[in-house]
Design an enzyme around this catalytic site. Structure first.
Site, PDB file in Angstrom:
ATOM      1  N   TYR A   1      20.457   4.440  11.720  1.00 52.59           N
ATOM      2  CA  TYR A   1      21.879   4.101  11.931  1.00 52.59           C
ATOM      3  C   TYR A   1      22.789   5.281  11.602  1.00 52.59           C
ATOM      4  CZ  TYR A   1      21.228   3.311   6.953  1.00 52.59           C
ATOM      5  OH  TYR A   1      20.892   3.467   5.640  1.00 52.59           O
TER       6      TYR A   1
ATOM      7  N   LYS B   1       8.639   2.194  -0.499  1.00 55.46           N
ATOM      8  CA  LYS B   1       8.445   0.786  -0.111  1.00 55.46           C
ATOM      9  C   LYS B   1       7.048   0.249  -0.396  1.00 55.46           C
ATOM     10  CE  LYS B   1      12.124  -0.017   3.091  1.00 55.46           C
ATOM     11  NZ  LYS B   1      12.646  -0.027   4.415  1.00 55.46           N
TER      12      LYS B   1
ATOM     13  N   ASP C   1      13.785  -6.807   5.225  1.00 56.03           N
ATOM     14  CA  ASP C   1      13.846  -6.068   6.499  1.00 56.03           C
ATOM     15  C   ASP C   1      13.366  -6.953   7.650  1.00 56.03           C
ATOM     16  OD1 ASP C   1      14.832  -3.652   5.605  1.00 56.03           O
ATOM     17  OD2 ASP C   1      12.861  -2.734   5.317  1.00 56.03           O
TER      18      ASP C   1
ATOM     19  N   THR D   1      13.876   2.085  -0.626  1.00 58.13           N
ATOM     20  CA  THR D   1      13.760   2.764   0.664  1.00 58.13           C
ATOM     21  C   THR D   1      12.764   3.902   0.574  1.00 58.13           C
ATOM     22  OG1 THR D   1      15.036   3.706   2.501  1.00 58.13           O
ATOM     23  CG2 THR D   1      15.785   4.298   0.288  1.00 58.13           C
TER      24      THR D   1
ATOM     25  N   ALA E   1       4.489   3.478  12.137  1.00 56.65           N
ATOM     26  CA  ALA E   1       3.616   2.463  11.555  1.00 56.65           C
ATOM     27  C   ALA E   1       3.781   2.443  10.031  1.00 56.65           C
ATOM     28  CB  ALA E   1       2.153   2.763  11.920  1.00 56.65           C
TER      29      ALA E   1
HETATM   30  P1  NAP Z   1       7.909   5.621   6.603  1.00 57.56           P
HETATM   31  O1  NAP Z   1       7.275   4.553   5.780  1.00 57.56           O
HETATM   32  O2  NAP Z   1       7.874   7.038   6.128  1.00 57.56           O
HETATM   33  O3  NAP Z   1       7.270   5.513   8.070  1.00 57.56           O
HETATM   34  C1  NAP Z   1       7.602   6.380   9.113  1.00 57.56           C
HETATM   35  C2  NAP Z   1       6.347   6.643   9.943  1.00 57.56           C
HETATM   36  O4  NAP Z   1       6.704   7.472  11.047  1.00 57.56           O
HETATM   37  C3  NAP Z   1       5.269   7.401   9.138  1.00 57.56           C
HETATM   38  O5  NAP Z   1       4.017   6.836   9.397  1.00 57.56           O
HETATM   39  C4  NAP Z   1       5.398   8.807   9.709  1.00 57.56           C
HETATM   40  O6  NAP Z   1       4.202   9.562   9.570  1.00 57.56           O
HETATM   41  C5  NAP Z   1       5.718   8.498  11.153  1.00 57.56           C
HETATM   42  N1  NAP Z   1       6.224   9.631  11.910  1.00 57.56           N
HETATM   43  C6  NAP Z   1       6.962  10.674  11.441  1.00 57.56           C
HETATM   44  N2  NAP Z   1       7.208  11.537  12.463  1.00 57.56           N
HETATM   45  C7  NAP Z   1       6.629  11.026  13.573  1.00 57.56           C
HETATM   46  C8  NAP Z   1       6.523  11.447  14.931  1.00 57.56           C
HETATM   47  N3  NAP Z   1       7.052  12.612  15.338  1.00 57.56           N
HETATM   48  N4  NAP Z   1       5.845  10.672  15.797  1.00 57.56           N
HETATM   49  C9  NAP Z   1       5.274   9.523  15.403  1.00 57.56           C
HETATM   50  N5  NAP Z   1       5.312   9.071  14.125  1.00 57.56           N
HETATM   51  C10 NAP Z   1       5.996   9.802  13.222  1.00 57.56           C
HETATM   52  O7  NAP Z   1       9.453   5.291   6.837  1.00 57.56           O
HETATM   53  P2  NAP Z   1      10.097   3.819   6.981  1.00 57.56           P
HETATM   54  O8  NAP Z   1      10.517   3.320   5.672  1.00 57.56           O
HETATM   55  O9  NAP Z   1       9.169   3.018   7.800  1.00 57.56           O
HETATM   56  O10 NAP Z   1      11.435   4.170   7.790  1.00 57.56           O
HETATM   57  C11 NAP Z   1      11.396   4.599   9.139  1.00 57.56           C
HETATM   58  C12 NAP Z   1      12.807   4.725   9.683  1.00 57.56           C
HETATM   59  O11 NAP Z   1      13.422   3.454   9.741  1.00 57.56           O
HETATM   60  C13 NAP Z   1      13.729   5.585   8.838  1.00 57.56           C
HETATM   61  O12 NAP Z   1      14.545   6.347   9.678  1.00 57.56           O
HETATM   62  C14 NAP Z   1      14.569   4.588   8.067  1.00 57.56           C
HETATM   63  O13 NAP Z   1      15.824   5.084   7.705  1.00 57.56           O
HETATM   64  C15 NAP Z   1      14.693   3.501   9.112  1.00 57.56           C
HETATM   65  N6  NAP Z   1      14.959   2.182   8.506  1.00 57.56           N
HETATM   66  C16 NAP Z   1      16.121   1.557   8.848  1.00 57.56           C
HETATM   67  C17 NAP Z   1      16.388   0.297   8.327  1.00 57.56           C
HETATM   68  C18 NAP Z   1      17.661  -0.390   8.699  1.00 57.56           C
HETATM   69  O14 NAP Z   1      18.062  -1.320   7.990  1.00 57.56           O
HETATM   70  N7  NAP Z   1      18.286  -0.024   9.791  1.00 57.56           N
HETATM   71  C19 NAP Z   1      15.489  -0.321   7.442  1.00 57.56           C
HETATM   72  C20 NAP Z   1      14.315   0.348   7.130  1.00 57.56           C
HETATM   73  C21 NAP Z   1      14.059   1.617   7.665  1.00 57.56           C
HETATM   74  P3  NAP Z   1       4.049  10.460   8.205  1.00 57.56           P
HETATM   75  O15 NAP Z   1       4.048   9.483   7.066  1.00 57.56           O
HETATM   76  O16 NAP Z   1       2.758  11.184   8.391  1.00 57.56           O
HETATM   77  O17 NAP Z   1       5.253  11.364   8.184  1.00 57.56           O
END
Ligand code: NAP
Length: 280
Positions: free
Chosen positions: A226, A70, A108, A66, A132
């Site tokens: 979640y 990733k 995922d 996570t 993204a």
């Molecule tokens: P990630 O790789 O860090 O991607 C998140 C993206 O959102 C990054 O590009 C980040 O930019 C951007 N961001 C942060 N604040 C923002 C804002 N105010 N406006 C627009 N974009 C913004 O994280 P991820 O692994 O994709 O996870 C994202 C979310 O999904 C998390 O909350 C995670 O817990 C959830 N998730 C849930 C599941 C599930 O099974 N339910 C599975 C996977 C992920 P920066 O990098 O510049 O901060």
């Protein structure tokens, strides 16, 4: 916790303390009488290399991955080349240690698809997406496979947004996906589905990325978060009487798919679901 002689599985991330994955996997191991244990490995980015060096000595047979690893785990694994397009998606959430060879998978994609389809069919629908990053890459690929009509994406990180658009260009250059510069440019009022794949909403103090005037009651809102069960975004959905979902079902289904890869056994879905639901 007695783990001697047990196969070790676990989640690597930073932080991981909030995760519910250990509850569902351990409940499933126990139910099937498997000599296995699932742990939470809090690994800061500078320690990732050392963690992977010691994977065999630590008896680790499989991992989930996570935030923030990733994409960075890619260099330690071979990709699951049976999975179409994984080389372009470049986001790994499951790793299997096959006799010392580490194979990376993405559950995922399947997890999100299975859960969304139970609630909303995105086929021929227009989508607005926040985020993204790693999860958004899986979400976009899932929506493409589920034949969503078009996707508009906003992320504060321009580099990640560019990389996501590049990913889809390599997979199918004719697929209509567009990056926008602001939340208002998403024009959410004209969309059928809004998805949050950013971490915004995980903390109590986080803002909501939209206000009531930007949505309509016929939109479906899916928040990958979640915990908390209801983010500010989902509270807003409730307020306008729109249908919505948090990411608990996605967590369950990605876990079920990972469990099958880890053990080669069908996952006891109800046991895993009950373990998750009771710990939230
Ligand atoms: P990630 O790789 O860090 O991607 C998140 C993206 O959102 C990054 O590009 C980040 O930019 C951007 N961001 C942060 N604040 C923002 C804002 N105010 N406006 C627009 N974009 C913004 O994280 P991820 O692994 O994709 O996870 C994202 C979310 O999904 C998390 O909350 C995670 O817990 C959830 N998730 C849930 C599941 C599930 O099974 N339910 C599975 C996977 C992920 P920066 O990098 O510049 O901060």
């Amino acid at each position: 916790m007695v783990t001697k002689n047990k196969k070790i599985f676990g989640l690597i991330g930073y932080p991981v303390k909030h995760s519910l994955s250990a509850y569902m996997h351990n409940a499933a191991f126990e139910y099937l009488g498997l000599q296995a244990h699932y742990e939470l490995f809090e690994v800061p980015p500078p320690q990732l290399e050392d963690f992977f060096k010691n994977i065999n000595t630590n008896n680790i047979y499989g991992l989930n991955v996570t935030i923030p690893h990733k994409e960075s785990v890619m260099k330690f694994v071979e990709l699951d080349f049976d999975s179409t397009h994984i080389q372009h998606i470049r986001a790994i959430n499951t790793i299997l240690n096959k006799n010392g060879k580490l194979i990376g998978y993405n559950t995922d994609i399947g997890g999100f698809s299975l859960d969304l389809l139970e609630k909303f069919n995105p086929q021929h629908k227009t989508v607005a997406l926040f985020g993204a990053g790693g999860a958004a890459r899986a979400v976009v690929y899932a929506l493409y496979k589920l034949k969503a009509k078009e996707i508009y994406v906003y992320d504060i990180n321009r580099e990640k947004l560019g990389s996501l658009l590049e990913m889809m260009k390599k997979i199918d250059s004719s697929y209509p996906i567009f990056g926008v510069n602001s939340v208002s440019d998403l024009d959410i009022k004209q969309k059928d589905l809004l998805i949050n794949a950013t971490p915004v909403g995980m903390k109590e103090t986080d803002p909501c990325l939209i206000d009531e005037s930007m949505i309509h009651k016929n939109i479906f809102i899916y928040d990958l978060i979640y915990n908390p069960k209801e983010t500010r975004l989902l509270k807003l959905a409730k307020q306008v009487k729109a249908r919505y979902s948090n990411g608990l079902g996605m967590l369950l289904y990605q876990g079920i798919l990972a469990f099958k890869l880890f053990t080669g056994r069908e996952a006891p879905e109800e046991v895993m679901k009950e373990a998750l639901w009771s710990h939230l």
